[in-house]
Design an enzyme around this catalytic site. Structure first.
Site, PDB file in Angstrom:
ATOM      1  N   GLN B 131      31.098 -52.611 -51.735  1.00 16.96           N
ATOM      2  CA  GLN B 131      30.452 -52.188 -52.970  1.00 16.96           C
ATOM      3  C   GLN B 131      31.113 -52.825 -54.179  1.00 16.96           C
ATOM      4  OE1 GLN B 131      29.514 -47.858 -53.986  1.00 16.96           O
ATOM      5  NE2 GLN B 131      31.524 -48.067 -54.916  1.00 16.96           N
ATOM      6  N   GLY B 132      30.360 -53.576 -54.970  1.00  9.31           N
ATOM      7  CA  GLY B 132      30.920 -54.204 -56.170  1.00  9.31           C
ATOM      8  C   GLY B 132      30.491 -53.483 -57.422  1.00  9.31           C
ATOM      9  N   SER B 134      33.150 -51.372 -59.912  1.00  7.45           N
ATOM     10  CA  SER B 134      34.152 -51.374 -60.991  1.00  7.45           C
ATOM     11  C   SER B 134      34.594 -52.785 -61.360  1.00  7.45           C
ATOM     12  CB  SER B 134      35.392 -50.592 -60.559  1.00  7.45           C
ATOM     13  OG  SER B 134      35.072 -49.249 -60.348  1.00  7.45           O
ATOM     14  N   SER B 166      36.174 -51.920 -51.985  1.00  5.99           N
ATOM     15  CA  SER B 166      36.760 -51.464 -50.716  1.00  5.99           C
ATOM     16  C   SER B 166      36.542 -52.491 -49.618  1.00  5.99           C
ATOM     17  CB  SER B 166      36.126 -50.150 -50.264  1.00  5.99           C
ATOM     18  OG  SER B 166      36.253 -49.190 -51.266  1.00  5.99           O
ATOM     19  N   GLU B 249      26.850 -40.331 -53.167  1.00  3.18           N
ATOM     20  CA  GLU B 249      28.235 -40.423 -52.704  1.00  3.18           C
ATOM     21  C   GLU B 249      28.954 -39.100 -52.933  1.00  3.18           C
ATOM     22  OE1 GLU B 249      30.586 -43.104 -55.055  1.00  3.18           O
ATOM     23  OE2 GLU B 249      32.081 -43.396 -53.485  1.00  3.18           O
ATOM     24  N   GLU B 378      38.023 -36.135 -64.533  1.00  2.00           N
ATOM     25  CA  GLU B 378      37.728 -35.899 -65.949  1.00  2.00           C
ATOM     26  C   GLU B 378      36.287 -36.291 -66.276  1.00  2.00           C
ATOM     27  OE1 GLU B 378      40.468 -37.294 -64.693  1.00  2.00           O
ATOM     28  OE2 GLU B 378      41.796 -35.606 -65.130  1.00  2.00           O
TER      29      GLU B 378
END
Lengths: 361, 394
Positions: B131-132, B134, B166, B249, B378
């Site tokens: 998964q690309g 961030s 990942s 997710e 947060e």
């Protein structure tokens, strides 16, 4: 779990009844007028008419036998409105104990009276400041009871006392007439303005039940589960009132609900309240289904709800600021009831300790 | 016998006949997990056979439609399959980001062509996805991502850098968020594209974490050519897909904890190391902490059950997924802290064989990422306060 249609209807109708006939203002009025009975008689009468006093009483004895999920739904609305009635003492603790362990004769005498609202019953368990039913000091010998009990809910207005005591190496509940010689009742108004009593027994005749040990266990289980629902409802109401305040109070030229420090605390509290409610409902259902781990779930639910209600009360007062500290404003009542309800039938530490023991560590 | 009872009986018989004995043991560590893909080295013949047999049944993706290689099972049937697998401790035959993330996105947003191209190889365990999302300057503020895809007529050219990808070094294909319209506002110019990690111009560099392990990579794109038909959903509407997947997710959190503590209770584990007195753990503080954690976990599970039941009744999970993500990951971190409390010095051993190479300490440290990846705690609290509680923006 999710409520079925019948349960949802009960919740909706009880919600209307409590908001209408048992709002927080009644608690304030009862307190301020030093009411002798100490509970909301018109509301109790309305609950009798709605069949709610017989919610745990089997149909053959004049109740509606709705089970603990039903009792929990009532308690949730009691929690939201801080309604003051003998529902917990009589309709839950009394009905659960007598149904589980009463003789046929005891059931026939008392269960219809609970459903009809003609008798108030009080459970006396705690011998000291803390709830420790595994180490009872009150004793029964040769049919007479001696000891001292505290936090006897509705004890000063009860028509029947159900007293936990040891006989030999067995702990059980006994029926005691509050008017019998040797019974001394001192009403103790608590911080939450509710009724409780200290009751002293000096060689008082004690009537055994068919299975007093089962009666004690059933009352404690039902009472804790229903209290978990009441405390969850209380926490929800305190939270919602606080959330409303965050959306109307302005400081520094902006709504205080725009401040991230308060937003995150409100978000955390909302999750805690939702978890407390969900677990309470699940535990009540586990009791009704007689699930193998029902006791574990009830202890967990009571521990969780006690903590969450107290947290909600504390946060509610803090986030309301100065006005939260005033007696004129209702939010303080929620904090007081959270403390008292949390202590009743075992506080969070007690329940967690018993939970760990049942899990074998 | 009802249809479901019959399905259970058939499933049980099939699993008994087809699940190799070696695949009926709990994972010793994450290293035993079968990820699949072109570069995958099976750890044993049994692992290979198990994956292939399950893929043949469509049960590597039990609820995906059969025409795309899935099992076509209903929710009830899938639950039965999961229960029957758990009954014999059957391992997950194969799993990677293709199953968890890309598949659900394709099923919801993908064209028929893309579904037929990508879903069957995922089900067969042939292609491992990463998964690309961030980037170095787009973490919590993901929508500010800068990796760009320029339209060159029949293809895009992708340039930029991703981080926290990942297993990028082990994956075959990537699903990637790229900026296709630099003029648009930040949420509106993003597209969700797919490409092969073997394409020219793709390079990866593993990032060593505090656990000493490197499950994440930096991934660099230098003039990477991407076919134009590999866009999932509409061009410039990739944020919708990304948001859907993040929600998906977060929904998946709330089951059993990952890693060593999966299926293990803390009480007995602590008893082994701390000892007992009069049947109670010999450390009263730890005992209370464990009880309170288990109570909180039970309450969390009750809420998960309620939210799922409401979702099935059509009320949708929506922003509730932020509640699940927040509490699920915070509970998991607490659980690993208590595990370390219980294990004492044994938990600190970093490379001994006794601890499978410092498994305890490494998993404890790995758990710290739970409340950062997939949206920090947060950020979750921000979503709850604004979208569920309706608190105003500053």
């Amino acid at each position: 779990m999710k409520l079925n249609d019948e349960q949802q209807m009960l919740q909706d109708s009880v919600a209307r009844l409590m908001a209408d006939k048992g709002p927080v203002s009644h608690l304030r009025q009862l307190r301020d007028e030093h009411n002798d009975k100490g509970y909301d008689e018109p509301l109790w009468q309305a609950m009798v008419e709605a069949g709610l006093t017989g919610i745990l009483v089997p149909e053959e004895h004049g109740g509606i036998g709705f089970g603990l999920v039903g009792a929990g739904l009532v308690a949730r609305e009691i929690g939201r409105n801080l309604s003051v009635t003998p529902f917990l003492s009589t309709a839950v603790l009394g009905a659960a104990a007598l149904s589980a362990g009463g003789s046929d004769e005891q059931k026939a005498k008392w269960l219809p009276a609970i459903a009809e609202g003609t008798s108030i019953i009080a459970l006396a368990v705690d011998d000291g400041a803390k709830h420790r039913p595994e180490r009872l000091r009150a004793r029964v010998e040769g049919g007479t009871l001696s000891g001292e009990k505290r936090l006897v809910l509705d004890g000063h207005v009860a028509d029947l006392l159900l007293v936990a005591a040891g006989e030999g190496d067995q702990a059980a509940l006994y029926l005691v007439d509050p008017k019998a010689d040797g019974v001394t009742i001192e009403r103790t108004v608590m911080a939450d303005s509710r009724n409780a009593a200290r009751v002293r027994f000096d060689q008082v005749p004690a009537e055994a039940m068919a299975d007093g040990a089962a009666a004690l266990a059933a009352a404690l289980r039902a009472g804790r589960a229903v209290l978990a629902a009441e405390l969850s409802g209380l926490a929800l109401e305190a939270f919602e009132r606080t959330l409303g305040y965050l959306k109307e109070r302005k400081q520094f030229g902006r709504l205080i609900g725009t401040f991230q420090a308060l937003q995150h605390r409100a978000a955390q509290l909302s999750g805690e309240v939702a978890m407390s409610e969900a677990l309470a409902l699940q535990a009540l259902n586990a009791c009704d289904q007689d699930a193998e781990d029902a006791d574990q779930q009830v202890l967990a639910a009571k521990a969780k709800a006690s903590r969450v209600a107290l947290l909600a009360g504390q946060e509610a007062v803090q986030m309301h600021g100065g006005i939260g500290m005033t007696d004129e404003f209702d939010i303080g009542f929620f904090l007081k009831r959270a403390r008292a309800g949390g202590e009743t039938l075992g506080d969070a530490n007690y329940c967690a300790d018993r939970f760990a023991a049942l899990r074998g560590y | 016998m009802s249809d479901l009872e019959q399905f259970r009986a058939e499933t049980r018989a099939w699993l008994d006949a087809n699940c190799p004995e070696e695949m009926r043991q709990p994972l010793k560590s994450q290293a035993d997990h079968c990820w699949g893909g072109r570069k995958w080295q099976f750890q044993s013949e049994a692992q290979k056979v198990w994956m292939e047999r399950m893929a043949e049944k469509g049960w590597t993706a039990p609820q995906w439609p059969k025409e795309y290689g899935g099992g076509g099972l209903s929710q009830e049937q899938a639950e039965i399959l999961a229960e029957e697998m758990k009954r014999i401790n059957a391992r997950t035959p194969v799993s990677n980001f293709g199953f968890w993330m890309l598949g659900p996105a394709l099923l919801k947003f993908g064209s028929e062509e893309l579904k037929r191209e990508h879903l069957p190889p995922i089900c067969r365990g042939e292609i491992r996805w990463c998964q690309g999302y961030s980037e170095p300057n787009a973490g919590s503020d993901l929508a500010s991502l800068q990796t760009r895809a320029e339209d060159k007529g029949d293809h895009f050219v992708v340039n930029g850098q991703k981080i926290w990808t990942s297993y990028a070094d082990k994956a075959d294909w990537i699903f990637c968020l790229v900026r296709t319209d630099p003029q648009a506002t930040k949420h509106n110019g993003i597209s969700f594209v797919l490409f092969d990690m073997e394409n020219e111009g793709v390079s990866t560099r593993p990032i060593e974490l505090i656990s000493g392990e490197s499950p994440f990579c930096e991934t660099f794109f230098d003039d990477v050519k991407v076919d134009k038909h590999q866009v999932v959903g509409e061009l410039n509407r990739g944020w919708d897909v990304a948001k859907y997947l993040l929600t998906h997710e977060r929904n998946n959190i709330g089951g059993e904890p990952p890693g060593f503590l999966k299926g293990r209770a803390l009480g007995p584990l602590a008893a082994e190391y701390v000892g007992t007195e009069h049947g109670k753990l010999a450390d009263a503080g730890l005992r209370a902490d464990i009880a309170n954690l288990e109570i909180d976990h039970m309450a969390f599970q009750a809420l998960v059950g309620k939210i799922r039941a409401e979702a099935e009744a059509g009320q949708g999970v929506g922003a509730q997924s932020a509640v699940l993500k927040y509490y699920g990951t915070e509970l998991n971190k607490r659980r690993y802290e208590l595990m370390m409390d219980a294990l004492g010095s044994e938990g600190l051993e970093w490379d001994s064989e006794r601890t499978l190479g410092g498994l305890f300490a490494r998993e404890w440290l790995r758990s710290k990422g739970n409340s950062i990846e997939g949206g920090t705690s947060e950020v979750m609290l921000g979503i709850v306060s604004k979208r569920l509680l309706g608190l105003p923006d500053a």
